[in-house]
Design a protein around this motif. Structure first.
Motif, mmCIF file in Angstrom:
data_model
loop_
_atom_site.group_PDB
_atom_site.id
_atom_site.type_symbol
_atom_site.label_atom_id
_atom_site.label_comp_id
_atom_site.label_asym_id
_atom_site.label_seq_id
_atom_site.Cartn_x
_atom_site.Cartn_y
_atom_site.Cartn_z
ATOM 1 N N LEU A 1 68.965 47.810 -35.075
ATOM 2 C CA LEU A 1 67.906 47.542 -36.042
ATOM 3 C C LEU A 1 68.068 48.459 -37.240
ATOM 4 O O LEU A 1 68.209 49.684 -37.085
ATOM 5 N N GLU A 2 68.070 47.874 -38.415
ATOM 6 C CA GLU A 2 68.101 48.643 -39.644
ATOM 7 C C GLU A 2 66.814 48.363 -40.417
ATOM 8 O O GLU A 2 66.488 47.215 -40.705
ATOM 9 N N VAL A 3 66.093 49.429 -40.709
ATOM 10 C CA VAL A 3 64.888 49.324 -41.520
ATOM 11 C C VAL A 3 65.215 49.926 -42.879
ATOM 12 O O VAL A 3 65.591 51.095 -42.971
ATOM 13 N N ARG A 4 65.096 49.123 -43.918
ATOM 14 C CA ARG A 4 65.401 49.572 -45.287
ATOM 15 C C ARG A 4 64.113 49.653 -46.080
ATOM 16 O O ARG A 4 63.309 48.714 -46.085
ATOM 17 N N LEU A 5 63.933 50.779 -46.756
ATOM 18 C CA LEU A 5 62.703 51.052 -47.487
ATOM 19 C C LEU A 5 63.031 51.512 -48.905
ATOM 20 O O LEU A 5 63.998 52.251 -49.118
ATOM 21 N N ARG A 6 62.208 51.092 -49.855
ATOM 22 C CA ARG A 6 62.333 51.574 -51.232
ATOM 23 C C ARG A 6 60.934 51.728 -51.808
ATOM 24 O O ARG A 6 60.103 50.831 -51.685
#
Length: 291
Positions: A198-203
């Motif tokens: 699982l990859e959680v990408r946040l900006r």
């Protein structure tokens, strides 16, 4: 004084975070010691976002100011422009000092109103998490956290979609005195990679202390079935209604080593000064720990 921007990355495994601490190995300590070696004088750096122990950075940004004697020493007998000379000499000094877990991407002269910390308009992070469905790649173990059992990534993605925008992220922050926990979250995406991790990408415009790891911790509670998908957004609503930190319950802060600072965004150069003024006026705590 001449201002320089340095773009760099590092593997956080063997560092006690970014900020210099007596008797401990830190990224700032290694970089500033190497800068002092190549310029012949102590150098103070300003970083876009300090990272805690174990957190990695694929792309970090800092700025520093050098006086004329340091520039002359840096130039030496070479004919390279100052930024290229600084990058080359800094790489050499770090290599000789054994800091092979720091990569200097580039160095260049910058306008005097460039501020790595306050001129930034967004920061992007990625959190990688292995669950029961993930192929365990030993080469990525230092940058992947682990969760027992299978996580429901679809439920996590639904919950994530409800958190975008301007909110008080108090339920997912460790608040600092006199500092706001209001942030604008531009992106929060959950997906599996080629190894089914699982990859959680946040900006966001910025992240307050522990915000990234606590947001991902909340999504993991959703993915494990401990929370309904609506719970993270409900907590934001309660914070914005005036409920204090104690009433919102404890955070679930995931391990640091799964977190990577991916990139920092800046406006056009003519907007550096205005952006820095706006940021200082709006959020004096920006630049504190970003995860």
């Amino acid at each position: 004084m001449t201002r320089f921007r340095i773009d760099l990355g590092y593997r956080g495994t063997d560092f006690h975070g970014w900020a210099r601490q007596p008797g401990l190995r830190t990224v700032q300590g290694e970089v500033e010691d190497a800068l002092a070696l190549v310029t012949g004088a102590p150098v103070a750096t300003v970083v876009a976002g300090r990272t805690d122990a174990g957190v990695h950075a694929r792309h970090q940004v800092l700025h520093l100011d050098l006086e004329a004697p340091a520039l002359a020493r840096l130039a030496g007998r070479g004919d390279r422009e100052p930024g290229a000379a600084l990058a080359a000499r800094l790489r050499g000094a770090l290599g000789r000092g054994g800091a092979r877990d720091i990569a200097i991407h580039s160095a260049a002269q910058a306008p005097p109103d460039f501020d790595a910390r306050f001129a930034a308009v967004w920061r992007a992070y990625r959190y990688r998490l292995a669950d029961a469905a993930t192929f365990r790649d030993p080469l990525r173990a230092d940058s992947t956290a682990e969760h027992r059992g299978r996580l429901d990534e679809a439920a996590m993605a639904r919950a994530a979609g409800e958190l975008l925008g301007l909110h008080d992220f108090l339920p997912f922050c460790k608040p600092r005195p006199e500092a706001t926990t209001v942030r604008t979250l531009f992106a929060l995406e959950v997906a599996r990679d080629a190894d089914d991790a699982l990859e959680v990408r946040l900006r966001a415009d910025a992240f307050c202390h522990h915000m990234v790891r606590a947001l991902v911790g909340g999504l993991v509670r959703v993915g494990s079935g401990a929370w309904p998908a609506s719970r993270p957004a409900e907590l934001l609503a309660r914070a914005e209604a005036g409920e204090g930190k104690a009433a919102l319950g404890p955070m679930s802060v995931l391990p640091a080593h799964g977190l990577v600072l991916e990139a920092i965004g800046y406006p056009d150069p003519q907007e550096f000064a205005a952006q820095a003024r706006t940021t200082r006026a709006r959020r004096p705590d920006i630049g504190s720990h970003q995860h």
